[in-house]
Design an enzyme around this catalytic site. Sequence first.
Site, short mmCIF file in Angstrom:
data_model
loop_
_atom_site.label_atom_id
_atom_site.label_comp_id
_atom_site.label_asym_id
_atom_site.label_seq_id
_atom_site.Cartn_x
_atom_site.Cartn_y
_atom_site.Cartn_z
N ASP A 117 0.95 -1.19 -0.08
CA ASP A 117 0.05 -0.12 -0.11
C ASP A 117 0.86 1.32 0.04
OD1 ASP A 117 -1.87 1.92 0.39
OD2 ASP A 117 -2.99 0.63 1.97
N GLU A 221 -10.48 1.57 -1.08
CA GLU A 221 -9.74 0.33 -0.74
C GLU A 221 -10.64 -0.74 -0.11
OE1 GLU A 221 -6.95 0.62 2.64
OE2 GLU A 221 -7.74 2.65 3.14
CO CO Z 1 -6.02 4.22 2.14
#
Ligand code: CO
Length: 330
Positions: A117, A221
Site C-alpha cells: 500500500d 480500498e
Molecule cells: Co488508504
Amino acid sequence: MASKKEETKQKAKEKEAKEEVVEEAEEEAEEEKEETPLDKYKKAGEVASKIREHLKEMVKPGVKALDLCETADKMIAEAGMKPAFPLNVSVNNHCAHYTSPWEDELVLKKSDVVKIDVGVQYEGFIADTALTVAFNDVHNDLIKASREATETAVKVIRAGGYTGKIGDLIENIIEGYGFTTIKDLSGHLLLPYRVHGPKTIPNVSGRKGNLILQDEAYAIETFASTGSGESHSDRTKLYIVRLAEGRFPLRTDAAKQVRRLIDKEYHRLPVATRWIYKELGVAKAKMGIRELVQAGALYQYHVLADKSDAYVSQHEHTVYLTPEGPIKTT
Ligand code: CO
C-alpha cells in the site's frame, strides 16, 4: 484617409496595443499554468502508481520487507515528492499498518499473500494505492475479489451519491466470491496533508454513508478475507505513528527532537518509526517515541490483522470527482 505621419503614429499605437494583447495572453497562460488540485493529485498519482507497479515486480519469495519499504522511500524522494504514509507491507492475515521496523528481518515466503500500500503526496495532495501479490494459485480468487470490488467502485462513484451505496456493491462482490470484507476498514476522503478525512466509504452494506461532493478525492480500498472479517489491533506492533493534535508538555530533549522532526518533515501525516531511528539514532528515537506515546502526543497505528490463519487481499485506488464523473489518479 490619414496622412503618412498620422499613419506612422497609428501603426505605433497599433503595435502598442498588440503588445498589450500579447502580454495579457502571456499572463493568462501563466495563470493557466498554475496547477489545480486535480493536477497535483494526478502528479502524486503518477508517482504512486509507478512505485506500486515496480514493487509488484519486486515482491518475490526471499525478498525482505525492508527492501520493499526502502525502495518506496527512495523512489518517492527521487521523484521530488514526499510520502503520504510509510509503505505498508501486509502479509497473510495482516490488513494494514505494518511497515518495516528498524532493521526488520521479515522475509517473504512462497506461501505468503502480500499486500503493498503506497502513499505519496505532492504539496499535500495525496495518492493512495494498493495491490496484492501471491505466489500460489490457490489465492487467485481472493485477489480477484478485492480487485474487482475496487475497480467497480472506482467506476461507479459519483458526486451527489452516497458512499453507503458503494459499500453495498463492495460487500456484494466480495461475498459473491465466498469471502468476507474487513468490516472496520474503509475507503476514505483525502484532504490536503490528511490521509483520513471525515468521510468514509464502507466495505459493508446497509450503511447510509456520506454525501459525495464534486472536487473531492477519495481513496477506495477494499479487502477480501478468508477469515471472519473482524480485524483486531496487535498492541505489540507499533511501527507507524503521527503527531496528535494539541499541546503536550514534554520533559526530555529526545522527545522534543522527535516531535520537531515529525512536525517539520511530515506535518500530521503518518510516519515510520524507522525513519525517526534513522534520523536521530536508535537510543534517542526509542526514548523520544516512548515519552511522546506516554504523553498522548502520538497517534498510534498498531498493526491490524484478521485471525491468525486467515488470508486477506487488498486493492486500492485514488479517485477525484469531477462533474463529469470520477478520474482515477492512480
Ligand atoms: Co488508504
